[in-house]
Motif scaffolding. Structure first.
Motif, mmCIF file in Angstrom:
data_model
loop_
_atom_site.group_PDB
_atom_site.id
_atom_site.type_symbol
_atom_site.label_atom_id
_atom_site.label_comp_id
_atom_site.label_asym_id
_atom_site.label_seq_id
_atom_site.Cartn_x
_atom_site.Cartn_y
_atom_site.Cartn_z
ATOM 1 N N VAL A 68 0.849 -1.196 0.000
ATOM 2 C CA VAL A 68 0.000 0.000 0.000
ATOM 3 C C VAL A 68 0.886 1.249 0.000
ATOM 4 O O VAL A 68 1.790 1.365 0.832
ATOM 5 C CB VAL A 68 -0.908 0.027 1.253
ATOM 6 N N PRO A 69 0.653 2.206 -0.921
ATOM 7 C CA PRO A 69 1.471 3.429 -0.935
ATOM 8 C C PRO A 69 1.314 4.291 0.316
ATOM 9 O O PRO A 69 2.285 4.810 0.852
ATOM 10 C CB PRO A 69 0.970 4.183 -2.176
ATOM 11 N N ARG A 70 0.051 4.456 0.789
ATOM 12 C CA ARG A 70 -0.209 5.346 1.932
ATOM 13 C C ARG A 70 -1.383 4.799 2.738
ATOM 14 O O ARG A 70 -2.505 4.762 2.263
ATOM 15 C CB ARG A 70 -0.578 6.765 1.462
ATOM 16 N N LEU A 71 -1.132 4.412 3.965
ATOM 17 C CA LEU A 71 -2.217 3.898 4.797
ATOM 18 C C LEU A 71 -3.156 5.009 5.261
ATOM 19 O O LEU A 71 -4.264 4.727 5.718
ATOM 20 C CB LEU A 71 -1.655 3.157 6.019
ATOM 21 N N ASP A 72 -2.733 6.276 5.133
ATOM 22 C CA ASP A 72 -3.611 7.373 5.531
ATOM 23 C C ASP A 72 -4.572 7.768 4.407
ATOM 24 O O ASP A 72 -5.375 8.685 4.560
ATOM 25 C CB ASP A 72 -2.815 8.595 5.991
ATOM 26 N N ALA A 75 -9.023 6.244 0.138
ATOM 27 C CA ALA A 75 -9.265 5.326 -0.975
ATOM 28 C C ALA A 75 -8.646 3.962 -0.694
ATOM 29 O O ALA A 75 -9.290 2.917 -0.842
ATOM 30 C CB ALA A 75 -8.705 5.911 -2.268
ATOM 31 N N GLN A 76 -7.394 3.965 -0.262
ATOM 32 C CA GLN A 76 -6.705 2.692 -0.067
ATOM 33 C C GLN A 76 -7.186 1.945 1.178
ATOM 34 O O GLN A 76 -7.274 0.712 1.173
ATOM 35 C CB GLN A 76 -5.199 2.933 -0.034
ATOM 36 N N SER A 77 -7.531 2.681 2.227
ATOM 37 C CA SER A 77 -8.072 1.992 3.411
ATOM 38 C C SER A 77 -9.425 1.368 3.092
ATOM 39 O O SER A 77 -9.743 0.264 3.574
ATOM 40 C CB SER A 77 -8.180 2.958 4.596
ATOM 41 N N ASP A 78 -10.235 2.031 2.251
ATOM 42 C CA ASP A 78 -11.512 1.445 1.835
ATOM 43 C C ASP A 78 -11.296 0.217 0.951
ATOM 44 O O ASP A 78 -12.057 -0.751 1.021
ATOM 45 C CB ASP A 78 -12.358 2.479 1.087
ATOM 46 N N MET A 79 -10.264 0.256 0.111
ATOM 47 C CA MET A 79 -9.955 -0.928 -0.696
ATOM 48 C C MET A 79 -9.541 -2.099 0.194
ATOM 49 O O MET A 79 -9.932 -3.251 -0.049
ATOM 50 C CB MET A 79 -8.836 -0.613 -1.701
ATOM 51 N N LEU A 80 -8.768 -1.823 1.225
ATOM 52 C CA LEU A 80 -8.369 -2.879 2.158
ATOM 53 C C LEU A 80 -9.588 -3.463 2.863
ATOM 54 O O LEU A 80 -9.675 -4.680 3.084
ATOM 55 C CB LEU A 80 -7.377 -2.335 3.191
ATOM 56 N N ARG A 81 -10.550 -2.615 3.196
ATOM 57 C CA ARG A 81 -11.791 -3.119 3.805
ATOM 58 C C ARG A 81 -12.543 -4.011 2.818
ATOM 59 O O ARG A 81 -13.129 -5.030 3.203
ATOM 60 C CB ARG A 81 -12.683 -1.961 4.248
ATOM 61 N N GLY A 82 -12.526 -3.628 1.541
ATOM 62 C CA GLY A 82 -13.178 -4.446 0.528
ATOM 63 C C GLY A 82 -12.519 -5.805 0.377
ATOM 64 O O GLY A 82 -13.192 -6.832 0.241
ATOM 65 N N ASN A 96 3.157 -0.870 4.246
ATOM 66 C CA ASN A 96 3.000 0.534 3.858
ATOM 67 C C ASN A 96 4.353 1.035 3.359
ATOM 68 O O ASN A 96 5.338 0.994 4.098
ATOM 69 C CB ASN A 96 2.540 1.352 5.075
ATOM 70 N N ILE A 97 4.414 1.507 2.106
ATOM 71 C CA ILE A 97 5.722 1.900 1.546
ATOM 72 C C ILE A 97 5.892 3.425 1.458
ATOM 73 O O ILE A 97 6.867 3.914 0.890
ATOM 74 C CB ILE A 97 5.976 1.216 0.181
ATOM 75 N N TYR A 98 4.947 4.193 2.013
ATOM 76 C CA TYR A 98 5.075 5.647 2.143
ATOM 77 C C TYR A 98 5.387 6.338 0.807
ATOM 78 O O TYR A 98 6.166 7.284 0.763
ATOM 79 C CB TYR A 98 6.155 5.997 3.170
#
Length: 322
Positions: A68-72, A75-82, A96-98
């Motif tokens: 994941v580029p950014r855990l904050d 969009a990406q946190s919602d994808m992880l929930r999906g 998380n690769i920042y």
């Protein structure tokens, strides 16, 4: 503190061989009577098998590496929930690769060495090194974020999004527009594709482009600097978070431009005025990623798949005519 029960303990309590308990835990053939006895013992002692150790022994490995580029990122946190919504048997190792390409490359190599069954890469941009590392991998690979023809992928239709916003902004007849973009070399889909239709729509309309950051405080500062120098009657940002930063700057300067963002976030309906935004269903995108991964893992010879997620423009108070 109670001692954690082992397979040997279960076998002793059930009066069966350890191999029988192993077959039970791995879904093998066990008599109904024995299964009921072991079911009861497992439930009474709240036994949880070591799924990682099991995966090493099974033909199907149930550990998946997720980059994941950014855990904050909403969009990406919602994808992880999906991803997790559909998950029944897998374990996700999330890194998380920042938004750092060297971290991303290192994460790919690290996860490969940890015997994961495949990689789901939410990527902002693939460098040549990362692209080659993924191509050389023997693991199933799914990417999200960039339309890379050599990989199975789930992408957002950012071109469509920019075209829809471009058509809509024409109806607002703006006199001077501020575009808050992000560096396209770091995120081509958001920094470039999302603005193609907007740039076309702004031909002949005065506008200023500012390259900012996804961080709200940075976007706020960059917008403030631009807005102190000249007035804008419409501000369009690469994400809802960026636009909220601009709204804060406008408030401090007692300015009232219209605002348009991108995303499907809590920002849209918690800020005042509510934010007009082009919305993607990031949660459903995560589900699609997981479905595609299972397909590729179970059927390795599947031809390269490309899934495109469309979205829609949701008009709210921030572009109301005054």
């Amino acid at each position: 503190m109670h001692k954690k029960i082992t397979i040997n303990d279960i076998a002793t309590l059930a009066g069966v061989a350890k191999s029988t308990v192993s077959r039970y835990l791995n879904g093998g053939s066990v008599s109904q009577h024995t299964r009921q006895k072991i079911d009861r013992i497992v439930e009474e002692h709240n036994y949880a098998p070591n799924t990682f150790a099991q995966s090493l022994k099974q033909q199907v490995n149930h550990t998946i590496g997720v980059i994941v580029p950014r855990l904050d990122s909403i969009a990406q946190s919602d994808m992880l929930r999906g991803l997790d919504e559909l998950n029944k048997n897998d374990t996700f190792l999330i890194v998380n690769i920042y938004q750092n390409s060297q971290r991303e490359l290192a994460a790919i190599k690290k996860l490969q060495s940890q015997n994961v069954s495949g990689l789901i890469v939410l990527t902002a941009n693939l460098t040549d090194d990362i692209r080659e590392a993924l191509k050389e991998s023997q693991l199933p690979v799914i990417i999200q974020g960039q339309d890379e023809p050599d990989f199975h992928r789930v992408i957002l239709n950012d071109i469509q999004a920019g075209q829809a916003v471009g058509q809509y902004l024409k109806t607002l007849t703006p006199k001077n527009v501020l575009l808050l973009k992000v560096d396209a070399t770091l995120d081509r889909a958001v920094g470039h594709d999302r603005f193609v239709g907007i740039d076309d729509a702004l031909l002949g309309i005065p506008h200023k482009e500012v390259v900012t950051d996804f961080k709200l405080d940075v976007a706020k500062s960059d917008a403030l600097i631009a807005m102190e120098k000249e007035k804008f009657d419409l501000i369009i940002g690469a994400s809802d978070r960026i636009v909220v930063g601009a709204m804060q700057s406008a408030f401090s300067l007692h300015q009232q431009p219209r605002f348009i963002g991108f995303g499907k976030s809590y920002f849209s309906e918690t800020v005042t005025p509510n934010l007009t935004s082009f919305e993607f269903d990031f949660f459903e995108t995560g589900k699609q990623l997981y479905r595609l991964f299972l397909t590729i893992r179970d059927h390795p010879q599947t031809e390269i798949q490309r899934i495109v997620m469309d979205g829609k423009l949701v008009v709210r108070d921030s572009t109301d005519l005054m």
